[in-house]
Enzyme design. Structure first.
Site, short mmCIF file in Angstrom:
data_model
loop_
_atom_site.label_atom_id
_atom_site.label_comp_id
_atom_site.label_asym_id
_atom_site.label_seq_id
_atom_site.Cartn_x
_atom_site.Cartn_y
_atom_site.Cartn_z
N HIS A 31 -70.82 -50.82 27.81
CA HIS A 31 -72.23 -51.19 27.72
C HIS A 31 -72.68 -51.69 29.10
O HIS A 31 -72.31 -52.79 29.54
CB HIS A 31 -72.40 -52.29 26.67
CG HIS A 31 -73.80 -52.74 26.45
ND1 HIS A 31 -74.69 -52.07 25.63
CD2 HIS A 31 -74.49 -53.80 26.94
CE1 HIS A 31 -75.85 -52.70 25.62
NE2 HIS A 31 -75.75 -53.76 26.42
N ASP A 33 -75.09 -53.22 31.44
CA ASP A 33 -76.29 -54.07 31.40
C ASP A 33 -77.00 -54.02 32.75
O ASP A 33 -76.59 -54.64 33.72
CB ASP A 33 -75.88 -55.52 31.07
CG ASP A 33 -75.71 -55.73 29.58
OD1 ASP A 33 -76.61 -55.33 28.82
OD2 ASP A 33 -74.68 -56.29 29.17
N HIS A 64 -78.02 -50.08 28.97
CA HIS A 64 -79.08 -50.95 28.44
C HIS A 64 -79.99 -51.35 29.60
O HIS A 64 -79.60 -52.17 30.43
CB HIS A 64 -78.41 -52.18 27.79
CG HIS A 64 -79.35 -53.20 27.24
ND1 HIS A 64 -78.92 -54.45 26.84
CD2 HIS A 64 -80.70 -53.17 27.01
CE1 HIS A 64 -79.96 -55.13 26.38
NE2 HIS A 64 -81.05 -54.40 26.49
N GLY A 146 -73.03 -64.97 27.19
CA GLY A 146 -72.53 -66.28 26.79
C GLY A 146 -73.52 -67.14 26.03
O GLY A 146 -73.31 -68.34 25.88
N ASP A 176 -76.52 -56.77 20.04
CA ASP A 176 -76.11 -57.24 21.36
C ASP A 176 -76.42 -58.72 21.55
O ASP A 176 -77.58 -59.13 21.51
CB ASP A 176 -76.88 -56.40 22.42
CG ASP A 176 -76.50 -56.71 23.84
OD1 ASP A 176 -75.60 -57.54 24.08
OD2 ASP A 176 -77.12 -56.10 24.75
N GLY A 177 -75.35 -59.50 21.80
CA GLY A 177 -75.54 -60.89 22.20
C GLY A 177 -74.84 -61.92 21.32
O GLY A 177 -75.09 -61.98 20.12
N GLY A 178 -73.91 -62.65 21.94
CA GLY A 178 -73.27 -63.77 21.25
C GLY A 178 -72.30 -63.39 20.15
O GLY A 178 -72.00 -64.20 19.28
N SER A 199 -68.81 -61.89 26.51
CA SER A 199 -67.93 -63.04 26.73
C SER A 199 -66.70 -63.08 25.85
O SER A 199 -65.62 -63.48 26.31
CB SER A 199 -68.70 -64.34 26.52
OG SER A 199 -69.90 -64.28 27.20
C1 DX5 Z 1 -77.66 -59.90 27.50
C2 DX5 Z 1 -76.92 -58.59 27.59
C3 DX5 Z 1 -75.69 -58.57 26.77
C4 DX5 Z 1 -74.71 -59.65 27.09
C5 DX5 Z 1 -73.60 -59.69 26.10
O1 DX5 Z 1 -78.90 -59.74 28.04
O2 DX5 Z 1 -77.73 -57.53 27.16
O3 DX5 Z 1 -75.10 -57.27 26.75
O4 DX5 Z 1 -74.22 -59.55 28.38
O5 DX5 Z 1 -72.77 -60.76 26.41
P1 DX5 Z 1 -72.32 -61.84 25.33
O6 DX5 Z 1 -71.48 -61.10 24.32
O7 DX5 Z 1 -71.59 -62.84 26.12
O8 DX5 Z 1 -73.58 -62.40 24.69
ZN ZN Z 2 -76.91 -55.51 26.75
#
Ligand code: DX5
Ligand code: ZN
Length: 216
Positions: A31, A33, A64, A146, A176-178, A199
């Protein structure tokens, strides 16, 4: 079977190093980013970095785009080897431009993804679903790794899954996220197809165990 898309964001500058570490493991996609310092505060990788990964691997590249002006980037990411190109609903002032963009992504033989921030509802994108291959539900505010998972995303995913089923659409649901192993179970039962994980994998002492725990 759930797919895991490992986020590049926690790796910061050592993208290739982190990718090489991941490549040995059981991830389904990378993915990527992409942040432009305008749509979100951070500035991260771009199409040149995506091309570098593409040159050394056949992994599915799930891009993304967290950028304010994605239109001019379609060709660049297609050439760089992106397989999925996801844009943000909120990046478009005029919906006609968004529709053109989604069609253009498909014309370049990539899957067209549409991402929504936590405040954007499924109802707002309902009419666009037949045009997209994937909806990326953000479970944190885009921009940083994170952060804490926003539990409201679970009902959004269930709602989306019901609509897709009822209308017999071909549309994947990515979140996506957390995300961690505990949340993964709830997300899978709510109807997610792809989990984006940053993370939880990056900080794991044993990355393979972390990935297997997400897939269980
Ligand atoms: C946030 C990104 C995510 C993020 C995911 O804007 O799009 O892809 O880096 O990271 P974690 O899993 O740590 O939330
Ligand atoms: Zn993302």
């Amino acid at each position: 079977m759930i797919k895991i898309s490992a986020s590049t964001h926690p790796a910061k500058d050592d993208l290739i190093g982190y990718f090489k570490e991941l490549e040995e493991l059981n991830i389904d996609m990378l993915h990527c980013d992409v942040m432009d310092g305008e749509f979100v505060e951070d500035k991260t990788i771009n199409y040149l970095d995506v091309a570098k990964i593409n040159a050394i691997s056949t992994i599915v590249l799930d891009v993304h785009l967290m950028v304010a002006n994605p239109v001019s980037l379609v060709k660049k990411y297609a050439k760089a080897g992106a397989n999925i190109l996801t844009v943000h609903y909120e990046a478009f002032k005029d919906e006609k431009d968004l529709i053109k963009m989604l069609k253009l992504i498909k014309k370049y033989n990539m899957l067209a993804g549409l991402s929504i921030k936590p405040q954007t509802t499924i109802e707002q994108i309902y009419h666009l679903l037949p045009l997209v291959d994937l909806v990326l539900v953000m479970s944190v505010e885009p921009g940083k790794s994170g952060q804490k998972f926003m539990t409201g995303s679970l009902s959004k995913i269930s709602k989306l899954r019901q609509i897709i089923k009822k209308q017999n659409l071909y549309c994947l649901i990515e979140v996506d996220g957390g995300i961690n192993d505990t949340l993964a179970k709830d997300l899978i039962s709510s109807g997610a197809d792809i989990l984006v994980v940053g993370s939880f994998i990056f900080n794991a002492v044993n990355k393979l165990d972390a990935i297997n725990a997400l897939k269980k």
